[in-house]
Design a protein around this motif. Structure first.
Motif, short mmCIF file in Angstrom:
data_model
loop_
_atom_site.label_atom_id
_atom_site.label_comp_id
_atom_site.label_asym_id
_atom_site.label_seq_id
_atom_site.Cartn_x
_atom_site.Cartn_y
_atom_site.Cartn_z
N UNK A 138 0.91 -1.11 0.04
CA UNK A 138 0.07 0.03 0.08
C UNK A 138 0.95 1.35 0.06
N UNK A 139 2.15 0.99 -0.36
CA UNK A 139 3.01 2.24 -0.18
C UNK A 139 2.55 3.57 -1.04
N UNK A 140 1.87 3.31 -2.20
CA UNK A 140 1.42 4.40 -2.95
C UNK A 140 0.28 5.08 -2.55
N UNK A 141 -0.32 4.51 -1.50
CA UNK A 141 -1.41 5.26 -0.94
C UNK A 141 -1.05 5.97 0.24
N UNK A 142 -1.85 7.42 0.25
CA UNK A 142 -1.14 8.19 1.24
C UNK A 142 -1.76 7.88 2.46
N UNK A 143 -2.84 7.63 2.66
CA UNK A 143 -3.17 7.44 4.07
C UNK A 143 -2.52 6.04 4.71
N UNK A 144 -2.66 5.11 3.96
CA UNK A 144 -2.21 3.77 4.53
C UNK A 144 -1.07 3.41 4.30
N UNK A 145 0.05 4.16 3.04
CA UNK A 145 1.23 3.90 3.22
C UNK A 145 2.21 4.87 3.51
N UNK A 146 2.01 6.30 3.20
CA UNK A 146 3.10 7.33 3.27
C UNK A 146 2.87 7.93 4.75
N UNK A 147 1.71 8.04 5.13
CA UNK A 147 1.42 8.71 6.46
C UNK A 147 2.02 7.84 7.71
N UNK A 176 12.89 6.79 1.88
CA UNK A 176 11.22 6.67 1.42
C UNK A 176 11.25 6.48 -0.21
N UNK A 177 12.03 7.28 -0.81
CA UNK A 177 11.99 7.50 -2.21
C UNK A 177 12.53 6.19 -2.88
N UNK A 178 13.52 5.43 -2.15
CA UNK A 178 14.17 4.18 -2.43
C UNK A 178 13.02 3.25 -2.32
N UNK A 179 12.27 3.36 -1.41
CA UNK A 179 11.32 2.50 -0.79
C UNK A 179 10.02 2.47 -1.68
N UNK A 180 9.93 3.22 -2.80
CA UNK A 180 9.01 3.46 -3.78
C UNK A 180 7.81 4.19 -3.27
N UNK A 181 8.07 5.17 -2.28
CA UNK A 181 6.95 6.01 -1.93
C UNK A 181 6.75 6.94 -3.04
N UNK A 182 5.59 7.29 -3.09
CA UNK A 182 4.94 8.44 -4.09
C UNK A 182 5.96 9.61 -4.06
N UNK A 183 6.23 9.97 -5.24
CA UNK A 183 7.16 11.19 -5.64
C UNK A 183 6.57 12.50 -5.00
N UNK A 184 5.17 12.44 -5.53
CA UNK A 184 4.55 13.92 -5.17
C UNK A 184 4.29 14.02 -3.73
N UNK A 185 4.08 12.89 -2.78
CA UNK A 185 4.16 12.78 -1.62
C UNK A 185 5.36 13.44 -0.84
N UNK A 186 6.28 13.00 -1.43
CA UNK A 186 7.69 13.45 -1.07
C UNK A 186 7.80 14.82 -1.19
N UNK A 187 7.65 15.12 -2.37
CA UNK A 187 7.70 16.54 -2.92
C UNK A 187 7.21 17.55 -1.77
N UNK A 188 5.90 17.08 -1.59
CA UNK A 188 4.74 18.02 -0.88
C UNK A 188 5.37 18.02 0.45
N UNK A 189 6.04 16.94 1.09
CA UNK A 189 6.71 17.04 2.20
C UNK A 189 7.82 17.93 2.35
N UNK A 190 8.69 17.95 1.28
CA UNK A 190 9.94 18.76 1.18
C UNK A 190 9.27 20.21 1.04
#
Length: 454
Positions: free
Chosen positions: A157-166, A198-212
């Motif tokens: 579920x790594x691509x999902x914001x609520x279940x994966x990224x959060x 997280x980037x190497x772990x295949x998290x969504x790039x848009x989520x990482x950029x928003x965090x940055x």
């Protein structure tokens, strides 16, 4: 009457070399072991040289006190590495959550009741042994162990914001916010390392950029305040009410001064420690002035910790400084190799995350010494004078070697442990059949790991 017969040497079995049994039990990546030994020797030489002024002040010039102290830390650190690398790394997955949760109240306690050293409250003074303990080191270790565990569990579920990224970004945010009031540079480096993992772990790039983008808001605000309140000289700045008010709030004033010094300072207004570091680099030249012959160490603040790389550049020149950079890069490449070879998600992320945090910290320390970034308070891993940071660095390397040892077992270089064990991610470490070359893996496998790096 008993007759004594002496046995010829030729008939006696060969004597086992001293320490042979211990060396046989030492597993993991041999290059990383060699890097540890090289940096330990470098640390002994440079710390012994750099502690002259401190020894004169504290022990009437007896520099051997710090030499033996550093040697004791190195021995203790190698013991920690040895025992940590013999622990099956799946155990670290089981304790990751507890270590992470324990670090949070420790960080809060440090903020309110910690010992203040060099204008920063980062330490807890341990009773009886009278040693200071930097809680942020424990927090970083616990964070990356827990983050590696979460990354391996959330792959589906790594691509999902609520279940994966959060579930990944919240722990990183908590630790960074707790570290930031006392050590902003360490908080920024920790956050950057977490996002890279997280980037190497295949998290969504848009989520990482928003965090940055969100993280850059306070950083840009700090820079804007530093630029807006700069008056051109320290005398004028002292009359600026806005600067005076800001400087009264924790370490905000220190951060503002460092940004202003980095942006505006000319040759005459450069911070004192940077001036001395530049003098050291200029004197060192290509081959250096030789071990123990540094002069800047007698004037430079903290030449044995934060600014130790400047001492290396003066005594061993650009060639010596370049070799140190090369050693850290080799360490990173060997850890990436472990990551690529490890078929288990948790072990792969654990080795890579801990190596990233050590190498990024090393690069930040060296960048400060050569004036590429503003002054920070980070040490040079395995080289700066021993303390809690040194021991936690050794613990991190021991964990990386534990993963490497497990990879060797899986590849058949050493026998695979026959007992059936499973980590918290459900990765079965017992062979799926009688063939020891086959290992059942849930979720992640070798091909997925290789695809992530290609």
């Amino acid at each position: 009457m008993n007759t004594f017969f002496d046995k010829p040497f030729s008939e006696m079995p060969p004597a086992e070399r001293a320490g042979g049994g211990l060396l046989k039990k030492t597993k993991g990546d041999k290059y990383i072991w060699g890097i540890v030994i090289l940096l330990a020797i470098t640390s002994l030489l440079v710390v012994y040289s750099a502690t002259g002024s401190l020894a004169y002040k504290m022990y009437k010039g007896n520099t051997e006190v710090y030499l033996f102290k550093q040697f004791a830390f190195i021995v203790l650190g190698i013991i920690i590495i040895y025992f940590a690398h013999h622990i099956n790394y799946t155990l670290y997955s089981r304790i990751a959550l507890y270590l992470f949760l324990a670090a949070i109240p420790l960080m809060i306690f440090t903020y309110f009741f910690g010992a203040t050293i060099n204008d920063g409250s980062r330490w807890i003074k341990l009773p009886i042994i009278n040693m200071t303990f930097q809680t942020s080191d424990l927090a970083k270790l616990g964070l990356f162990m827990y983050l590696s565990r979460q990354l391996s569990r959330k792959q589906e579920v790594i691509k999902d914001f609520k279940k994966g990224f959060l579930p990944l970004i919240v722990p990183v945010g908590i630790i960074c916010m707790l570290i930031a009031p006392a050590n902003l540079s360490t908080a920024l480096l920790t956050g950057a390392t977490g996002l890279l993992l997280m980037f190497i772990g295949r998290a969504q790039v848009k989520h990482i950029l928003a965090t940055i983008g969100i993280a850059l808001i306070p950083v840009l605000l700090l820079i804007a305040i530093a630029v807006g309140t700069y008056s051109g000289s320290s005398e004028k700045q002292s009359k600026n009410l806005a600067v005076t008010e800001l400087k009264s709030h924790g370490r905000i004033g220190t951060w503002i001064n460092r940004v202003q010094d980095f942006i505006y300072a000319d040759a005459d207004a450069t911070p004192y420690q940077i001036q001395q570091a530049k003098i050291a680099i200029a004197k060192g030249g290509i081959i250096g002035v030789g071990p123990g012959n540094s002069e800047a160490k007698n004037f430079m603040p903290h030449p044995y910790s934060d600014m130790i790389y400047a001492v290396i550049l003066e005594e061993y020149g650009l060639m010596g400084g370049g070799i140190i950079i090369f050693i850290y890069l080799v360490f990173l490449l060997r850890c990436i190799r472990i990551f690529r070879r490890c078929p288990f998600a948790f072990g792969a992320f654990l080795a890579l995350g801990l190596s990233f945090t050590l190498v990024i910290q090393a690069m930040a320390n060296m960048a400060v010494a050569v004036s590429l970034v503003p002054v920070t308070g980070v040490t040079l891993p395995l080289v700066s004078m021993g303390g809690s940071s040194f021991l936690f660095t050794c613990a991190s390397i021991g964990i990386i070697l534990s993963v490497a040892r497990n990879v060797e077992q899986i590849e058949g270089k050493t026998p695979i442990i026959p007992s059936s064990t499973a980590n918290a991610n459900g990765d079965i470490l017992k062979p799926a059949s009688d063939d020891n070359d086959k290992v059942k893996v849930k979720g992640f496998n070798k091909k997925v790991v290789e695809e992530m790096m290609d």
